[in-house]
Design a protein around this motif. Sequence first.
Motif, PDB file in Angstrom:
ATOM      1  N   GLU A  60       0.824  -1.212   0.000  1.00  0.00           N
ATOM      2  CA  GLU A  60       0.000   0.000   0.000  1.00  0.00           C
ATOM      3  C   GLU A  60       0.856   1.260   0.000  1.00  0.00           C
ATOM      4  OE1 GLU A  60      -2.758  -0.365   3.221  1.00  0.00           O
ATOM      5  OE2 GLU A  60      -3.916  -1.947   2.229  1.00  0.00           O
ATOM      6  N   THR A  61       1.817   1.274  -0.912  1.00  0.00           N
ATOM      7  CA  THR A  61       2.727   2.415  -1.003  1.00  0.00           C
ATOM      8  C   THR A  61       2.079   3.626  -1.647  1.00  0.00           C
ATOM      9  OG1 THR A  61       3.545   1.439  -3.080  1.00  0.00           O
ATOM     10  CG2 THR A  61       4.815   1.018  -1.088  1.00  0.00           C
ATOM     11  N   GLY A  62       0.927   3.424  -2.289  1.00  0.00           N
ATOM     12  CA  GLY A  62       0.284   4.523  -2.980  1.00  0.00           C
ATOM     13  C   GLY A  62       0.993   4.839  -4.283  1.00  0.00           C
ATOM     14  N   GLU A  63       0.558   5.890  -4.935  1.00  0.00           N
ATOM     15  CA  GLU A  63       1.174   6.271  -6.206  1.00  0.00           C
ATOM     16  C   GLU A  63       2.633   6.639  -5.985  1.00  0.00           C
ATOM     17  OE1 GLU A  63       0.560   9.527  -9.817  1.00  0.00           O
ATOM     18  OE2 GLU A  63      -1.007   9.220  -8.309  1.00  0.00           O
ATOM     19  N   ILE A  64       3.519   6.049  -6.787  1.00  0.00           N
ATOM     20  CA  ILE A  64       4.954   6.239  -6.604  1.00  0.00           C
ATOM     21  C   ILE A  64       5.457   7.371  -7.499  1.00  0.00           C
ATOM     22  CG2 ILE A  64       7.213   5.130  -6.770  1.00  0.00           C
ATOM     23  CD1 ILE A  64       5.932   2.486  -6.215  1.00  0.00           C
ATOM     24  N   SER A  65       6.094   8.356  -6.881  1.00  0.00           N
ATOM     25  CA  SER A  65       6.649   9.477  -7.635  1.00  0.00           C
ATOM     26  C   SER A  65       7.867   9.029  -8.428  1.00  0.00           C
ATOM     27  CB  SER A  65       7.062  10.601  -6.682  1.00  0.00           C
ATOM     28  OG  SER A  65       8.137  10.168  -5.858  1.00  0.00           O
ATOM     29  N   ALA A  66       8.328   9.894  -9.312  1.00  0.00           N
ATOM     30  CA  ALA A  66       9.496   9.567 -10.122  1.00  0.00           C
ATOM     31  C   ALA A  66      10.720   9.340  -9.240  1.00  0.00           C
ATOM     32  CB  ALA A  66       9.768  10.680 -11.129  1.00  0.00           C
ATOM     33  N   ALA A  67      10.873  10.166  -8.210  1.00  0.00           N
ATOM     34  CA  ALA A  67      12.026  10.026  -7.321  1.00  0.00           C
ATOM     35  C   ALA A  67      11.947   8.729  -6.524  1.00  0.00           C
ATOM     36  CB  ALA A  67      12.102  11.217  -6.377  1.00  0.00           C
ATOM     37  N   ALA A  68      10.759   8.409  -6.014  1.00  0.00           N
ATOM     38  CA  ALA A  68      10.589   7.172  -5.248  1.00  0.00           C
ATOM     39  C   ALA A  68      10.782   5.955  -6.137  1.00  0.00           C
ATOM     40  CB  ALA A  68       9.211   7.148  -4.593  1.00  0.00           C
ATOM     41  N   LEU A  69      10.354   6.066  -7.387  1.00  0.00           N
ATOM     42  CA  LEU A  69      10.514   4.949  -8.322  1.00  0.00           C
ATOM     43  C   LEU A  69      11.990   4.692  -8.602  1.00  0.00           C
ATOM     44  CD1 LEU A  69       8.925   2.907 -10.033  1.00  0.00           C
ATOM     45  CD2 LEU A  69       9.062   4.535 -11.933  1.00  0.00           C
ATOM     46  N   GLU A  70      12.783   5.760  -8.670  1.00  0.00           N
ATOM     47  CA  GLU A  70      14.224   5.586  -8.870  1.00  0.00           C
ATOM     48  C   GLU A  70      14.851   4.847  -7.705  1.00  0.00           C
ATOM     49  OE1 GLU A  70      16.486   6.301 -11.401  1.00  0.00           O
ATOM     50  OE2 GLU A  70      14.599   6.447 -12.523  1.00  0.00           O
ATOM     51  N   GLY A  71      14.402   5.157  -6.490  1.00  0.00           N
ATOM     52  CA  GLY A  71      14.911   4.460  -5.320  1.00  0.00           C
ATOM     53  C   GLY A  71      14.552   2.991  -5.337  1.00  0.00           C
ATOM     54  N   PHE A  72      13.318   2.685  -5.716  1.00  0.00           N
ATOM     55  CA  PHE A  72      12.887   1.291  -5.802  1.00  0.00           C
ATOM     56  C   PHE A  72      13.657   0.564  -6.903  1.00  0.00           C
ATOM     57  CE2 PHE A  72      10.211  -2.002  -7.711  1.00  0.00           C
ATOM     58  CZ  PHE A  72       9.991  -2.815  -6.606  1.00  0.00           C
ATOM     59  N   LYS A  73      13.864   1.247  -8.020  1.00  0.00           N
ATOM     60  CA  LYS A  73      14.608   0.640  -9.138  1.00  0.00           C
ATOM     61  C   LYS A  73      16.026   0.291  -8.721  1.00  0.00           C
ATOM     62  CE  LYS A  73      16.011   3.126 -12.649  1.00  0.00           C
ATOM     63  NZ  LYS A  73      16.015   3.960 -13.878  1.00  0.00           N
ATOM     64  N   ALA A  74      16.649   1.131  -7.897  1.00  0.00           N
ATOM     65  CA  ALA A  74      18.004   0.841  -7.413  1.00  0.00           C
ATOM     66  C   ALA A  74      18.023  -0.431  -6.579  1.00  0.00           C
ATOM     67  CB  ALA A  74      18.528   2.023  -6.596  1.00  0.00           C
ATOM     68  N   GLU A  75      16.997  -0.624  -5.749  1.00  0.00           N
ATOM     69  CA  GLU A  75      16.910  -1.856  -4.952  1.00  0.00           C
ATOM     70  C   GLU A  75      16.671  -3.063  -5.851  1.00  0.00           C
ATOM     71  OE1 GLU A  75      17.516  -2.170  -1.783  1.00  0.00           O
ATOM     72  OE2 GLU A  75      17.774  -0.022  -1.429  1.00  0.00           O
ATOM     73  N   LEU A  76      15.804  -2.901  -6.848  1.00  0.00           N
ATOM     74  CA  LEU A  76      15.532  -3.986  -7.792  1.00  0.00           C
ATOM     75  C   LEU A  76      16.802  -4.350  -8.554  1.00  0.00           C
ATOM     76  CD1 LEU A  76      13.499  -5.857  -9.270  1.00  0.00           C
ATOM     77  CD2 LEU A  76      13.055  -3.946 -10.852  1.00  0.00           C
ATOM     78  N   GLN A  77      17.580  -3.333  -8.916  1.00  0.00           N
ATOM     79  CA  GLN A  77      18.815  -3.609  -9.643  1.00  0.00           C
ATOM     80  C   GLN A  77      19.803  -4.379  -8.780  1.00  0.00           C
ATOM     81  OE1 GLN A  77      20.191  -0.998 -12.607  1.00  0.00           O
ATOM     82  NE2 GLN A  77      22.328  -1.045 -11.944  1.00  0.00           N
ATOM     83  N   GLN A  78      19.911  -4.031  -7.506  1.00  0.00           N
ATOM     84  CA  GLN A  78      20.797  -4.766  -6.607  1.00  0.00           C
ATOM     85  C   GLN A  78      20.363  -6.223  -6.487  1.00  0.00           C
ATOM     86  OE1 GLN A  78      23.731  -3.983  -4.953  1.00  0.00           O
ATOM     87  NE2 GLN A  78      23.698  -2.240  -6.343  1.00  0.00           N
TER      88      GLN A  78
END
Length: 397
Positions: free
Chosen positions: A237-255
Amino acid sequence: MTSPIPAGFRLGGFHCGLKRNPNKEDLSLIVCDEDTVAAGVYTTNLVVAAPVVWDRARTPSDKIRAVITNSGNANACTGEQGDKDNAEMAGIVAKQVGVSADQVLTMSTGIIGHHLPMEKIRAGLDEVFQRLGTDESHFDAAARGIMTTDKGKKVASRQCEVNGKPVKLVGMCKGAGMIAPNMATMLSVVLTDAQLSPEQAKEILSEVTDNTFNCITVDGHRSTNDTLLLLASGKAETGEISAAALEGFKAELQQLCEDLAKQIPADGEGSTHLIEINIEGCANREDAFRIAKTVADSALVKCAITGGDPNWGRIVSAAGYSGVQFDPMGLELRVNGHLLYKEGTPVKFDEKTVSQSIKESFETDVNLRFTDGDTKFRYWSSDLTVEYVKFNSEYRT
Protein backbone atom coordinates in the motif's frame (compact mmCIF):
# COMPACT_ATOMS: atom_id res chain seq x y z
CA MET A 1 8.33 -14.85 12.82
CA THR A 2 7.64 -12.55 9.87
CA SER A 3 7.71 -14.25 6.47
CA PRO A 4 10.39 -12.96 4.06
CA ILE A 5 7.91 -13.45 1.21
CA PRO A 6 6.11 -10.28 0.05
CA ALA A 7 2.42 -10.20 0.93
CA GLY A 8 0.01 -11.38 -1.72
CA PHE A 9 1.82 -14.50 -2.93
CA ARG A 10 1.71 -18.24 -2.21
CA LEU A 11 4.33 -20.60 -3.59
CA GLY A 12 5.15 -24.27 -3.85
CA GLY A 13 7.18 -26.94 -5.63
CA PHE A 14 6.64 -30.62 -6.42
CA HIS A 15 8.26 -33.55 -8.26
CA CYS A 16 5.92 -34.91 -10.93
CA GLY A 17 8.40 -37.08 -12.83
CA LEU A 18 9.96 -34.78 -15.43
CA LYS A 19 13.32 -35.13 -13.67
CA ARG A 20 14.79 -38.56 -13.07
CA ASN A 21 15.67 -37.87 -9.44
CA PRO A 22 12.47 -38.23 -7.37
CA ASN A 23 13.91 -35.91 -4.73
CA LYS A 24 14.14 -32.94 -7.11
CA GLU A 25 11.13 -30.71 -7.70
CA ASP A 26 10.24 -30.14 -11.36
CA LEU A 27 7.08 -28.05 -10.99
CA SER A 28 7.03 -24.57 -9.46
CA LEU A 29 3.82 -22.66 -8.82
CA ILE A 30 3.29 -19.06 -7.70
CA VAL A 31 -0.27 -17.95 -7.00
CA CYS A 32 -1.28 -14.32 -6.44
CA ASP A 33 -4.08 -13.68 -3.95
CA GLU A 34 -5.56 -10.93 -6.12
CA ASP A 35 -5.06 -9.46 -9.58
CA THR A 36 -1.37 -8.54 -9.76
CA VAL A 37 0.79 -6.30 -11.94
CA ALA A 38 3.26 -8.25 -14.06
CA ALA A 39 5.90 -7.33 -16.63
CA GLY A 40 8.32 -9.51 -18.54
CA VAL A 41 11.51 -9.46 -20.57
CA TYR A 42 12.14 -12.29 -23.01
CA THR A 43 14.72 -13.91 -25.27
CA THR A 44 15.59 -12.23 -28.55
CA ASN A 45 16.25 -15.60 -30.18
CA LEU A 46 14.10 -16.01 -33.29
CA VAL A 47 13.44 -19.62 -32.27
CA VAL A 48 11.33 -19.39 -29.13
CA ALA A 49 9.48 -21.79 -26.86
CA ALA A 50 5.71 -21.95 -26.51
CA PRO A 51 5.66 -20.31 -23.04
CA VAL A 52 7.64 -17.31 -24.33
CA VAL A 53 5.03 -16.69 -27.04
CA TRP A 54 2.27 -17.08 -24.45
CA ASP A 55 3.78 -14.69 -21.89
CA ARG A 56 4.80 -12.04 -24.41
CA ALA A 57 1.16 -11.73 -25.47
CA ARG A 58 -0.02 -11.29 -21.87
CA THR A 59 2.46 -8.84 -20.34
CA PRO A 60 2.51 -6.15 -19.15
CA SER A 61 -0.74 -6.65 -17.25
CA ASP A 62 -2.47 -5.76 -14.00
CA LYS A 63 -4.56 -8.93 -13.86
CA ILE A 64 -2.04 -11.80 -13.50
CA ARG A 65 -2.92 -14.44 -10.89
CA ALA A 66 -0.34 -17.23 -11.26
CA VAL A 67 2.97 -18.36 -12.75
CA ILE A 68 3.50 -22.07 -13.45
CA THR A 69 6.94 -23.39 -14.38
CA ASN A 70 8.09 -26.86 -15.35
CA SER A 71 11.74 -27.93 -15.55
CA GLY A 72 13.23 -30.89 -17.39
CA ASN A 73 11.46 -30.06 -20.67
CA ALA A 74 11.74 -26.75 -22.53
CA ASN A 75 8.58 -27.17 -24.67
CA ALA A 76 10.58 -25.50 -27.44
CA CYS A 77 10.49 -26.48 -31.14
CA THR A 78 7.39 -28.55 -30.39
CA GLY A 79 5.05 -26.99 -32.95
CA GLU A 80 1.29 -26.76 -32.58
CA GLN A 81 1.21 -29.51 -29.96
CA GLY A 82 3.61 -27.52 -27.80
CA ASP A 83 1.28 -24.51 -27.93
CA LYS A 84 -1.68 -26.69 -26.99
CA ASP A 85 0.20 -28.27 -24.09
CA ASN A 86 1.27 -24.87 -22.79
CA ALA A 87 -2.30 -23.56 -23.00
CA GLU A 88 -3.56 -26.66 -21.18
CA MET A 89 -1.02 -26.18 -18.40
CA ALA A 90 -2.17 -22.57 -17.97
CA GLY A 91 -5.79 -23.65 -18.14
CA ILE A 92 -5.44 -26.23 -15.36
CA VAL A 93 -3.87 -23.68 -13.03
CA ALA A 94 -6.50 -21.09 -13.98
CA LYS A 95 -9.27 -23.52 -13.03
CA GLN A 96 -7.58 -24.22 -9.68
CA VAL A 97 -7.35 -20.51 -8.91
CA GLY A 98 -10.75 -19.68 -10.38
CA VAL A 99 -9.62 -17.27 -13.08
CA SER A 100 -9.13 -17.08 -16.84
CA ALA A 101 -6.19 -18.88 -18.50
CA ASP A 102 -5.07 -15.46 -19.80
CA GLN A 103 -4.27 -14.56 -16.18
CA VAL A 104 -1.72 -17.36 -15.87
CA LEU A 105 1.89 -17.02 -17.08
CA THR A 106 3.98 -20.07 -17.97
CA MET A 107 7.68 -20.92 -18.10
CA SER A 108 9.48 -24.09 -19.19
CA THR A 109 13.13 -25.14 -19.17
CA GLY A 110 15.06 -28.27 -20.08
CA ILE A 111 15.65 -30.35 -23.18
CA ILE A 112 14.50 -28.83 -26.49
CA GLY A 113 12.29 -30.65 -29.00
CA HIS A 114 10.40 -33.01 -26.67
CA HIS A 115 6.66 -32.78 -26.07
CA LEU A 116 5.54 -32.24 -22.50
CA PRO A 117 4.41 -35.46 -20.75
CA MET A 118 1.01 -33.99 -19.94
CA GLU A 119 -0.25 -36.92 -17.88
CA LYS A 120 2.56 -36.37 -15.39
CA ILE A 121 2.03 -32.62 -15.43
CA ARG A 122 -1.74 -32.89 -14.87
CA ALA A 123 -1.20 -35.07 -11.82
CA GLY A 124 1.64 -32.86 -10.60
CA LEU A 125 -0.39 -29.67 -10.85
CA ASP A 126 -3.01 -31.15 -8.54
CA GLU A 127 -0.28 -31.93 -6.01
CA VAL A 128 1.67 -28.67 -6.18
CA PHE A 129 -1.50 -26.62 -5.70
CA GLN A 130 -2.07 -28.39 -2.39
CA ARG A 131 1.45 -27.53 -1.23
CA LEU A 132 1.27 -23.75 -1.56
CA GLY A 133 2.38 -21.62 1.36
CA THR A 134 3.89 -18.31 2.37
CA ASP A 135 7.00 -19.18 4.34
CA GLU A 136 10.63 -19.53 3.26
CA SER A 137 10.39 -23.31 2.79
CA HIS A 138 7.62 -22.87 0.22
CA PHE A 139 9.68 -20.23 -1.59
CA ASP A 140 12.72 -22.55 -1.62
CA ALA A 141 10.66 -25.44 -3.00
CA ALA A 142 9.43 -23.21 -5.81
CA ALA A 143 13.00 -22.03 -6.49
CA ARG A 144 14.23 -25.63 -6.72
CA GLY A 145 11.38 -26.48 -9.07
CA ILE A 146 12.77 -24.24 -11.83
CA MET A 147 16.30 -25.68 -11.71
CA THR A 148 17.87 -27.86 -14.43
CA THR A 149 21.67 -28.27 -14.34
CA ASP A 150 22.02 -25.80 -11.46
CA LYS A 151 24.02 -27.06 -8.48
CA GLY A 152 21.54 -25.44 -6.12
CA LYS A 153 18.78 -22.88 -5.86
CA LYS A 154 19.55 -19.28 -6.80
CA VAL A 155 17.66 -16.78 -4.65
CA ALA A 156 18.01 -13.25 -3.30
CA SER A 157 16.01 -10.79 -1.19
CA ARG A 158 16.03 -7.13 -0.22
CA GLN A 159 13.95 -4.70 1.82
CA CYS A 160 13.48 -0.97 1.40
CA GLU A 161 11.03 1.85 2.01
CA VAL A 162 8.79 3.41 -0.62
CA ASN A 163 6.74 6.45 0.37
CA GLY A 164 7.50 5.62 3.99
CA LYS A 165 6.13 2.07 3.73
CA PRO A 166 8.31 -1.05 4.14
CA VAL A 167 8.61 -3.01 0.89
CA LYS A 168 9.95 -6.51 0.28
CA LEU A 169 11.57 -7.96 -2.83
CA VAL A 170 12.50 -11.61 -3.36
CA GLY A 171 13.75 -13.31 -6.49
CA MET A 172 14.64 -16.71 -7.85
CA CYS A 173 16.43 -17.66 -11.03
CA LYS A 174 17.95 -20.65 -12.79
CA GLY A 175 20.77 -21.02 -15.28
CA ALA A 176 24.18 -22.65 -15.55
CA GLY A 177 24.63 -23.44 -19.24
CA MET A 178 23.39 -22.03 -22.57
CA ILE A 179 24.07 -18.56 -21.19
CA ALA A 180 24.46 -15.59 -23.55
CA PRO A 181 22.63 -12.42 -22.62
CA ASN A 182 20.18 -10.51 -24.80
CA MET A 183 18.04 -10.50 -22.78
CA ALA A 184 19.57 -13.32 -20.69
CA THR A 185 19.63 -17.06 -20.91
CA MET A 186 17.74 -18.14 -17.85
CA LEU A 187 14.41 -18.11 -16.07
CA SER A 188 13.75 -15.70 -13.23
CA VAL A 189 10.82 -14.39 -11.20
CA VAL A 190 10.97 -11.38 -8.89
CA LEU A 191 8.14 -10.75 -6.41
CA THR A 192 7.43 -7.50 -4.57
CA ASP A 193 4.59 -6.00 -2.57
CA ALA A 194 5.27 -2.52 -3.97
CA GLN A 195 2.44 -0.76 -5.75
CA LEU A 196 3.46 -0.38 -9.41
CA SER A 197 1.55 0.27 -12.60
CA PRO A 198 2.10 -2.12 -15.54
CA GLU A 199 3.91 0.68 -17.37
CA GLN A 200 6.23 1.37 -14.43
CA ALA A 201 6.98 -2.33 -14.01
CA LYS A 202 7.82 -2.73 -17.69
CA GLU A 203 10.03 0.36 -17.81
CA ILE A 204 12.15 -0.37 -14.75
CA LEU A 205 12.44 -4.09 -15.51
CA SER A 206 13.84 -3.37 -18.97
CA GLU A 207 16.35 -0.87 -17.60
CA VAL A 208 17.46 -3.15 -14.77
CA THR A 209 17.82 -6.13 -17.12
CA ASP A 210 20.24 -4.22 -19.34
CA ASN A 211 22.59 -3.71 -16.38
CA THR A 212 22.27 -7.16 -14.78
CA PHE A 213 20.96 -10.21 -16.61
CA ASN A 214 22.16 -8.80 -19.94
CA CYS A 215 25.69 -8.55 -18.51
CA ILE A 216 26.42 -12.24 -17.98
CA THR A 217 27.70 -15.05 -20.15
CA VAL A 218 28.86 -18.65 -19.77
CA ASP A 219 29.13 -20.10 -23.26
CA GLY A 220 27.78 -17.56 -25.73
CA HIS A 221 24.69 -19.67 -26.57
CA ARG A 222 21.38 -17.79 -26.41
CA SER A 223 18.42 -19.84 -25.21
CA THR A 224 14.95 -20.29 -26.70
CA ASN A 225 13.24 -19.89 -23.31
CA ASP A 226 14.69 -16.78 -21.61
CA THR A 227 12.10 -15.19 -19.35
CA LEU A 228 12.35 -12.66 -16.52
CA LEU A 229 9.09 -11.76 -14.78
CA LEU A 230 8.40 -9.02 -12.23
CA LEU A 231 5.20 -9.37 -10.19
CA ALA A 232 3.99 -6.57 -7.90
CA SER A 233 1.08 -7.32 -5.56
CA GLY A 234 0.66 -3.77 -4.23
CA LYS A 235 0.01 -5.15 -0.75
CA ALA A 236 2.52 -2.75 0.83
CA GLU A 237 0.00 0.00 0.00
CA THR A 238 2.73 2.41 -1.00
CA GLY A 239 0.28 4.52 -2.98
CA GLU A 240 1.17 6.27 -6.21
CA ILE A 241 4.95 6.24 -6.60
CA SER A 242 6.65 9.48 -7.64
CA ALA A 243 9.50 9.57 -10.12
CA ALA A 244 12.03 10.03 -7.32
CA ALA A 245 10.59 7.17 -5.25
CA LEU A 246 10.51 4.95 -8.32
CA GLU A 247 14.22 5.59 -8.87
CA GLY A 248 14.91 4.46 -5.32
CA PHE A 249 12.89 1.29 -5.80
CA LYS A 250 14.61 0.64 -9.14
CA ALA A 251 18.00 0.84 -7.41
CA GLU A 252 16.91 -1.86 -4.95
CA LEU A 253 15.53 -3.99 -7.79
CA GLN A 254 18.82 -3.61 -9.64
CA GLN A 255 20.80 -4.77 -6.61
CA LEU A 256 18.53 -7.80 -6.28
CA CYS A 257 18.82 -8.68 -9.97
CA GLU A 258 22.59 -8.16 -9.94
CA ASP A 259 22.84 -10.62 -7.05
CA LEU A 260 20.75 -13.16 -8.95
CA ALA A 261 22.53 -12.56 -12.26
CA LYS A 262 26.02 -13.11 -10.80
CA GLN A 263 24.91 -16.44 -9.36
CA ILE A 264 24.43 -17.79 -12.89
CA PRO A 265 28.03 -17.55 -14.23
CA ALA A 266 29.23 -18.39 -10.72
CA ASP A 267 27.42 -21.71 -11.24
CA GLY A 268 28.45 -22.05 -14.90
CA GLU A 269 28.59 -25.72 -15.85
CA GLY A 270 31.99 -27.02 -14.77
CA SER A 271 33.21 -23.55 -13.84
CA THR A 272 35.90 -22.93 -11.21
CA HIS A 273 35.94 -19.12 -11.39
CA LEU A 274 33.55 -16.20 -11.60
CA ILE A 275 35.17 -13.54 -13.78
CA GLU A 276 34.18 -9.92 -13.21
CA ILE A 277 35.19 -7.65 -16.09
CA ASN A 278 35.37 -3.97 -15.14
CA ILE A 279 35.59 -1.42 -17.93
CA GLU A 280 36.59 2.19 -17.25
CA GLY A 281 37.13 5.16 -19.54
CA CYS A 282 35.16 4.16 -22.63
CA ALA A 283 33.47 6.73 -24.82
CA ASN A 284 29.97 5.33 -24.18
CA ARG A 285 28.05 2.37 -22.77
CA GLU A 286 27.78 0.59 -26.12
CA ASP A 287 31.57 0.54 -26.56
CA ALA A 288 32.09 -0.65 -22.99
CA PHE A 289 29.52 -3.41 -23.44
CA ARG A 290 31.08 -4.65 -26.69
CA ILE A 291 34.58 -4.79 -25.23
CA ALA A 292 33.44 -6.51 -22.03
CA LYS A 293 31.35 -9.08 -23.89
CA THR A 294 34.15 -9.85 -26.34
CA VAL A 295 36.59 -10.49 -23.51
CA ALA A 296 33.99 -12.50 -21.58
CA ASP A 297 33.17 -14.72 -24.58
CA SER A 298 36.79 -15.49 -25.46
CA ALA A 299 37.50 -19.20 -24.97
CA LEU A 300 41.19 -18.40 -24.67
CA VAL A 301 40.62 -15.87 -21.89
CA LYS A 302 38.34 -18.33 -20.09
CA CYS A 303 40.92 -21.12 -20.33
CA ALA A 304 43.69 -18.83 -19.07
CA ILE A 305 41.66 -18.04 -15.95
CA THR A 306 40.98 -21.75 -15.43
CA GLY A 307 44.71 -22.43 -15.39
CA GLY A 308 45.64 -19.37 -13.35
CA ASP A 309 47.58 -18.01 -16.33
CA PRO A 310 47.95 -14.18 -16.29
CA ASN A 311 47.95 -14.13 -20.09
CA TRP A 312 47.56 -10.42 -20.71
CA GLY A 313 47.90 -10.90 -24.49
CA ARG A 314 44.62 -12.80 -24.74
CA ILE A 315 42.71 -10.11 -22.86
CA VAL A 316 44.25 -7.14 -24.67
CA SER A 317 43.83 -8.71 -28.10
CA ALA A 318 40.18 -9.54 -27.37
CA ALA A 319 39.56 -5.87 -26.61
CA GLY A 320 41.34 -5.03 -29.85
CA TYR A 321 39.09 -7.15 -32.07
CA SER A 322 35.85 -6.10 -30.33
CA GLY A 323 35.13 -3.66 -33.15
CA VAL A 324 35.41 -0.65 -30.84
CA GLN A 325 37.73 2.19 -31.81
CA PHE A 326 39.96 3.23 -28.91
CA ASP A 327 43.47 4.57 -28.33
CA PRO A 328 45.67 1.46 -27.89
CA MET A 329 48.33 3.52 -26.11
CA GLY A 330 45.75 4.50 -23.51
CA LEU A 331 44.82 0.92 -22.60
CA GLU A 332 45.73 -0.34 -19.13
CA LEU A 333 45.07 -3.86 -17.82
CA ARG A 334 45.00 -5.10 -14.24
CA VAL A 335 44.11 -8.60 -13.03
CA ASN A 336 43.18 -8.91 -9.36
CA GLY A 337 44.69 -5.47 -8.85
CA HIS A 338 48.06 -6.36 -10.44
CA LEU A 339 49.15 -4.09 -13.32
CA LEU A 340 50.03 -6.25 -16.35
CA TYR A 341 49.88 -3.93 -19.36
CA LYS A 342 50.16 -0.19 -19.96
CA GLU A 343 50.85 2.22 -22.84
CA GLY A 344 51.07 -0.45 -25.51
CA THR A 345 53.40 -2.88 -23.76
CA PRO A 346 53.45 -5.34 -20.84
CA VAL A 347 54.97 -4.14 -17.59
CA LYS A 348 57.18 -6.16 -15.29
CA PHE A 349 55.15 -8.25 -12.85
CA ASP A 350 55.59 -11.38 -10.77
CA GLU A 351 53.79 -14.05 -12.80
CA LYS A 352 53.81 -16.51 -9.90
CA THR A 353 52.14 -14.01 -7.58
CA VAL A 354 49.45 -13.09 -10.09
CA SER A 355 48.88 -16.74 -10.97
CA GLN A 356 48.42 -17.63 -7.32
CA SER A 357 45.97 -14.76 -6.88
CA ILE A 358 43.83 -16.30 -9.64
CA LYS A 359 44.14 -19.90 -8.46
CA GLU A 360 43.43 -19.14 -4.81
CA SER A 361 40.30 -17.05 -5.35
CA PHE A 362 36.99 -18.10 -6.89
CA GLU A 363 36.43 -14.56 -8.17
CA THR A 364 38.84 -13.04 -10.69
CA ASP A 365 38.76 -9.31 -11.41
CA VAL A 366 39.79 -8.19 -14.91
CA ASN A 367 40.04 -4.39 -15.12
CA LEU A 368 40.47 -2.66 -18.49
CA ARG A 369 40.98 1.09 -18.35
CA PHE A 370 40.80 3.33 -21.43
CA THR A 371 41.30 7.05 -22.02
CA ASP A 372 38.41 7.69 -24.41
CA GLY A 373 35.68 8.84 -22.02
CA ASP A 374 34.26 8.39 -18.53
CA THR A 375 31.91 5.42 -18.94
CA LYS A 376 32.14 2.62 -16.39
CA PHE A 377 30.64 -0.83 -16.93
CA ARG A 378 30.64 -4.32 -15.36
CA TYR A 379 30.14 -7.73 -16.91
CA TRP A 380 30.37 -11.26 -15.49
CA SER A 381 31.51 -14.54 -17.02
CA SER A 382 32.64 -18.02 -16.03
CA ASP A 383 35.83 -19.82 -16.97
CA LEU A 384 35.99 -22.83 -19.31
CA THR A 385 36.93 -26.27 -18.04
CA VAL A 386 37.17 -29.86 -19.21
CA GLU A 387 34.09 -30.55 -17.08
CA TYR A 388 32.03 -28.12 -19.18
CA VAL A 389 32.98 -29.94 -22.37
CA LYS A 390 32.34 -33.35 -20.82
CA PHE A 391 28.97 -32.35 -19.40
CA ASN A 392 27.64 -30.81 -22.60
CA SER A 393 28.97 -33.58 -24.83
CA GLU A 394 26.92 -36.05 -22.77
CA TYR A 395 23.88 -33.86 -21.99
CA ARG A 396 21.32 -35.96 -23.87
CA THR A 397 23.11 -39.32 -23.95
